[in-house]
Design a protein around this motif. Sequence first.
Motif, mmCIF file in Angstrom:
data_model
loop_
_atom_site.group_PDB
_atom_site.id
_atom_site.type_symbol
_atom_site.label_atom_id
_atom_site.label_comp_id
_atom_site.label_asym_id
_atom_site.label_seq_id
_atom_site.Cartn_x
_atom_site.Cartn_y
_atom_site.Cartn_z
ATOM 1 N N GLY A 189 -4.313 44.458 -74.700
ATOM 2 C CA GLY A 189 -5.187 45.288 -75.529
ATOM 3 C C GLY A 189 -5.324 44.760 -76.939
ATOM 4 N N ARG A 190 -4.208 44.347 -77.531
ATOM 5 C CA ARG A 190 -4.248 43.762 -78.877
ATOM 6 C C ARG A 190 -5.101 42.506 -78.893
ATOM 7 N NH1 ARG A 190 -1.585 39.481 -80.900
ATOM 8 N NH2 ARG A 190 -1.400 39.315 -83.184
ATOM 9 N N ALA A 191 -4.906 41.630 -77.899
ATOM 10 C CA ALA A 191 -5.675 40.385 -77.835
ATOM 11 C C ALA A 191 -7.163 40.670 -77.690
ATOM 12 C CB ALA A 191 -5.181 39.522 -76.668
ATOM 13 N N CYS A 210 -12.210 50.349 -82.903
ATOM 14 C CA CYS A 210 -11.321 51.506 -82.877
ATOM 15 C C CYS A 210 -10.130 51.134 -82.000
ATOM 16 C CB CYS A 210 -12.031 52.739 -82.319
ATOM 17 S SG CYS A 210 -10.956 54.183 -82.140
ATOM 18 N N VAL A 211 -8.951 51.101 -82.595
ATOM 19 C CA VAL A 211 -7.729 50.682 -81.910
ATOM 20 C C VAL A 211 -6.958 51.920 -81.461
ATOM 21 C CG1 VAL A 211 -5.583 49.366 -82.116
ATOM 22 C CG2 VAL A 211 -7.618 48.645 -83.384
ATOM 23 N N ASN A 212 -6.776 52.060 -80.161
ATOM 24 C CA ASN A 212 -6.085 53.225 -79.617
ATOM 25 C C ASN A 212 -4.757 52.857 -78.980
ATOM 26 O OD1 ASN A 212 -5.788 54.408 -76.525
ATOM 27 N ND2 ASN A 212 -5.788 55.994 -78.092
ATOM 28 N N ASP A 213 -3.789 53.722 -79.160
ATOM 29 C CA ASP A 213 -2.535 53.660 -78.412
ATOM 30 C C ASP A 213 -1.833 54.998 -78.604
ATOM 31 O OD1 ASP A 213 -0.196 52.618 -76.984
ATOM 32 O OD2 ASP A 213 -0.966 50.643 -77.507
ATOM 33 N N LEU A 214 -0.650 55.144 -78.038
ATOM 34 C CA LEU A 214 0.102 56.382 -78.136
ATOM 35 C C LEU A 214 0.702 56.555 -79.527
ATOM 36 C CD1 LEU A 214 1.968 56.181 -74.717
ATOM 37 C CD2 LEU A 214 -0.004 57.630 -75.259
ATOM 38 N N VAL A 246 -0.310 49.934 -83.806
ATOM 39 C CA VAL A 246 -1.742 50.194 -83.987
ATOM 40 C C VAL A 246 -2.181 49.845 -85.403
ATOM 41 C CG1 VAL A 246 -3.481 52.023 -84.085
ATOM 42 C CG2 VAL A 246 -1.863 51.962 -82.192
ATOM 43 N N ASN A 247 -1.415 50.298 -86.379
ATOM 44 C CA ASN A 247 -1.768 50.002 -87.767
ATOM 45 C C ASN A 247 -1.738 48.507 -88.053
ATOM 46 O OD1 ASN A 247 -2.172 52.677 -88.453
ATOM 47 N ND2 ASN A 247 -0.061 52.988 -89.104
ATOM 48 N N SER A 248 -0.807 47.800 -87.425
ATOM 49 C CA SER A 248 -0.725 46.355 -87.605
ATOM 50 C C SER A 248 -1.971 45.666 -87.065
ATOM 51 C CB SER A 248 0.523 45.811 -86.896
ATOM 52 O OG SER A 248 0.582 44.403 -86.983
ATOM 53 N N GLN A 302 -8.933 43.814 -90.139
ATOM 54 C CA GLN A 302 -9.445 43.793 -91.512
ATOM 55 C C GLN A 302 -9.408 42.379 -92.083
ATOM 56 O OE1 GLN A 302 -7.126 46.068 -94.316
ATOM 57 N NE2 GLN A 302 -8.841 46.306 -95.730
ATOM 58 N N LEU A 303 -8.335 41.648 -91.781
ATOM 59 C CA LEU A 303 -8.222 40.278 -92.274
ATOM 60 C C LEU A 303 -9.297 39.372 -91.673
ATOM 61 C CD1 LEU A 303 -4.336 39.805 -92.260
ATOM 62 C CD2 LEU A 303 -5.839 40.019 -94.258
ATOM 63 N N LEU A 304 -9.835 39.771 -90.528
ATOM 64 C CA LEU A 304 -10.913 39.019 -89.896
ATOM 65 C C LEU A 304 -12.279 39.394 -90.473
ATOM 66 C CD1 LEU A 304 -9.705 39.181 -86.173
ATOM 67 C CD2 LEU A 304 -9.774 37.143 -87.625
ATOM 68 N N GLY A 305 -12.270 40.320 -91.427
ATOM 69 C CA GLY A 305 -13.515 40.704 -92.076
ATOM 70 C C GLY A 305 -14.278 41.802 -91.385
ATOM 71 N N ARG A 306 -13.639 42.500 -90.450
ATOM 72 C CA ARG A 306 -14.287 43.594 -89.740
ATOM 73 C C ARG A 306 -13.687 44.927 -90.176
ATOM 74 N NH1 ARG A 306 -18.655 41.332 -88.721
ATOM 75 N NH2 ARG A 306 -19.166 43.410 -87.925
ATOM 76 N N SER A 307 -14.338 46.022 -89.780
ATOM 77 C CA SER A 307 -13.811 47.353 -90.047
ATOM 78 C C SER A 307 -13.005 47.825 -88.847
ATOM 79 C CB SER A 307 -14.945 48.343 -90.315
ATOM 80 O OG SER A 307 -15.611 48.014 -91.512
#
Length: 269
Positions: free
Chosen positions: A26-28, A41-45, A52-54, A60-65
Amino acid sequence: MRRFLTNTAQSNPRSAIVTGAGRGIGRAIALRLAQDGFDICVNDLDKNVEDVNSVVKEIQLLGRSGVAFCGDVSSMASVEEMIATSVTALGPLNVMVANAGIAQVGWPMDITEANMRKLFEVNVFGVVNSNIAAGQQFIKQGTKGKILNAASGVSFKADALLPMYSASKAAVRSLTQSFATELGRHGITVNGYAPGIVQSAMWKHIDAELGKINGLPQGENFNSFTKNIALRRTSVPEDAAKLVSYLAGPDSDYVTGQTILVDGGLVFS
């Protein structure tokens, strides 16, 4: 529910939701889609909120929201709130990736009713909830959209120790076809991606649980699968993410109802 938002100015942004995106595949997927130009939108438990915050920070570092939403996909109310949060923060939804899943290892006759229910609540109902809610959002928007479901290409002797997991993922394949048929009239495509043996937290868990049964030390079950893979290596999360990138992009606009293997040649179909 906990929500954490980062904003980056974009022109003509596209947005995607990735469930179970705190780690592993999912992260990848979330990071690859961000590289492709999606806001995510990043989802997890709730218990994985730090992960998730990481991931949001990496986006964000990739320039996206990015927006983080902690919630359980087995709850339709939670999935609906997740989509509302994503749309409010990132704009109209373009892609839903129903990636969240769990695995259970054990002999078929030892499976308890509680364990079976939990497995199907996440792996099957989580997909159903995500597909229905995303489909309704696309129709409401009056836009085409893409839904991607995590299935499984694993089919080997270990299936005897992963009976309900294999059954839940087989259900995802059938559901993918059903939703593709229903939503096709609206220009919405629904496809599945089916990873094989992946270097991930889930497979570390499977390896450890198999070891309790067959006595092999940590890592040996995982490594033993390599000889059955045509490319002679297990996969990394980025392998699945590359396929999802294709299925989420315009080059796959005429592909729907398919579950595509990305397993290095573990299974031929």
